[in-house]
Design a protein around this motif. Structure first.
Motif, PDB file in Angstrom:
ATOM      1  N   THR A 124       0.379 -11.094   1.113  1.00  0.00           N
ATOM      2  CA  THR A 124       0.596 -10.807   2.171  1.00  0.00           C
ATOM      3  C   THR A 124       0.305  -9.652   1.229  1.00  0.00           C
ATOM      4  OG1 THR A 124       2.878 -12.176   1.615  1.00  0.00           O
ATOM      5  CG2 THR A 124       2.865 -10.170   3.120  1.00  0.00           C
ATOM      6  N   ILE A 125      -0.100  -8.202   2.190  1.00  0.00           N
ATOM      7  CA  ILE A 125      -0.033  -7.309   2.420  1.00  0.00           C
ATOM      8  C   ILE A 125       1.057  -5.447   3.444  1.00  0.00           C
ATOM      9  CG2 ILE A 125      -2.120  -6.853   1.744  1.00  0.00           C
ATOM     10  CD1 ILE A 125      -3.354  -5.903   4.457  1.00  0.00           C
ATOM     11  N   ARG A 126       1.755  -5.069   2.701  1.00  0.00           N
ATOM     12  CA  ARG A 126       2.009  -3.994   3.183  1.00  0.00           C
ATOM     13  C   ARG A 126       2.128  -2.592   3.655  1.00  0.00           C
ATOM     14  NH1 ARG A 126       6.981  -6.826   2.902  1.00  0.00           N
ATOM     15  NH2 ARG A 126       5.980  -8.978   1.468  1.00  0.00           N
ATOM     16  N   GLY A 127       2.871  -1.713   3.858  1.00  0.00           N
ATOM     17  CA  GLY A 127       2.477  -0.705   4.192  1.00  0.00           C
ATOM     18  C   GLY A 127       3.240  -0.181   5.223  1.00  0.00           C
ATOM     19  N   GLU A 128       3.192   1.333   5.264  1.00  0.00           N
ATOM     20  CA  GLU A 128       3.387   1.968   6.160  1.00  0.00           C
ATOM     21  C   GLU A 128       2.380   3.137   6.972  1.00  0.00           C
ATOM     22  OE1 GLU A 128       7.119   4.603   8.700  1.00  0.00           O
ATOM     23  OE2 GLU A 128       7.605   3.777   6.703  1.00  0.00           O
ATOM     24  N   VAL A 129       1.954   3.141   7.696  1.00  0.00           N
ATOM     25  CA  VAL A 129       0.830   4.456   8.771  1.00  0.00           C
ATOM     26  C   VAL A 129       1.379   5.658   8.939  1.00  0.00           C
ATOM     27  CG1 VAL A 129      -1.228   4.498  10.318  1.00  0.00           C
ATOM     28  CG2 VAL A 129      -0.981   1.797   8.505  1.00  0.00           C
ATOM     29  N   PHE A 140       0.914  -1.419  -0.002  1.00  0.00           N
ATOM     30  CA  PHE A 140       0.713   0.198  -0.166  1.00  0.00           C
ATOM     31  C   PHE A 140       1.324   1.220   0.111  1.00  0.00           C
ATOM     32  CE2 PHE A 140      -3.322  -2.870   1.462  1.00  0.00           C
ATOM     33  CZ  PHE A 140      -4.653  -2.801   1.158  1.00  0.00           C
ATOM     34  N   GLY A 141       2.084   1.562  -0.020  1.00  0.00           N
ATOM     35  CA  GLY A 141       3.042   2.391   0.206  1.00  0.00           C
ATOM     36  C   GLY A 141       2.849   2.948   1.734  1.00  0.00           C
ATOM     37  N   THR A 142       2.790   4.310   1.860  1.00  0.00           N
ATOM     38  CA  THR A 142       2.466   5.569   2.409  1.00  0.00           C
ATOM     39  C   THR A 142       1.252   5.613   2.855  1.00  0.00           C
ATOM     40  OG1 THR A 142       4.513   6.150   3.035  1.00  0.00           O
ATOM     41  CG2 THR A 142       2.989   7.547   4.547  1.00  0.00           C
TER      42      THR A 142
END
Length: 125
Positions: free
Chosen positions: A119-124, A35-37
């Motif tokens: 898998t999902i990833r990102g930064e909040v 998802f990115g940021t």
């Protein structure tokens, strides 16, 4: 007697091989999404994975389990015909979860022994 046992074993082996060839097979061109940021204030984010049945029998997704309660899966409930696709939509809730995240989703079906992992990833922020 040995000939009868041999014939019986040959029939069992041939039958087993035939049924093994007529199985569903789960696949996906994408098994990970970044998802990115993302901004916590913007709320939930979602991504839909496309699941394909590359086997010769209908694919049934029996369970889809996320690694944490912040991640909610929604998936195609009806059998997926050979050569056709279904969806697994993953929604991530970033509320009160600043920083990087990596979440796994285990997909159980008749198309693979064990689970098929997304898998999902990102930064909040």
């Amino acid at each position: 007697m040995k000939q009868i046992i041999f014939i019986f074993m040959a029939i069992l082996l041939a039958t087993g091989m035939a049924s093994a060839q007529n199985k569903a097979v789960i696949s996906a061109t994408e098994t990970s999404h970044d998802f990115g940021t993302i901004k916590e204030a913007n709320g939930n984010v979602s991504h839909t994975f496309i699941i394909k049945n590359t086997g010769e029998a209908p694919l049934v997704l029996t369970r889809v389990i996320a690694s944490c309660g912040c991640t909610t899966p929604d998936w195609t409930k009806e059998p997926i015909a050979p050569g056709k696709t279904g969806d697994i939509k993953i929604t991530y809730n970033p509320k009160d979860r600043p920083g990087p995240f990596v979440k796994t989703i285990s997909v159980y079906s008749n198309g693979k022994t064990g689970s098929f992992i997304l898998t999902i990833r990102g930064e909040v922020e």
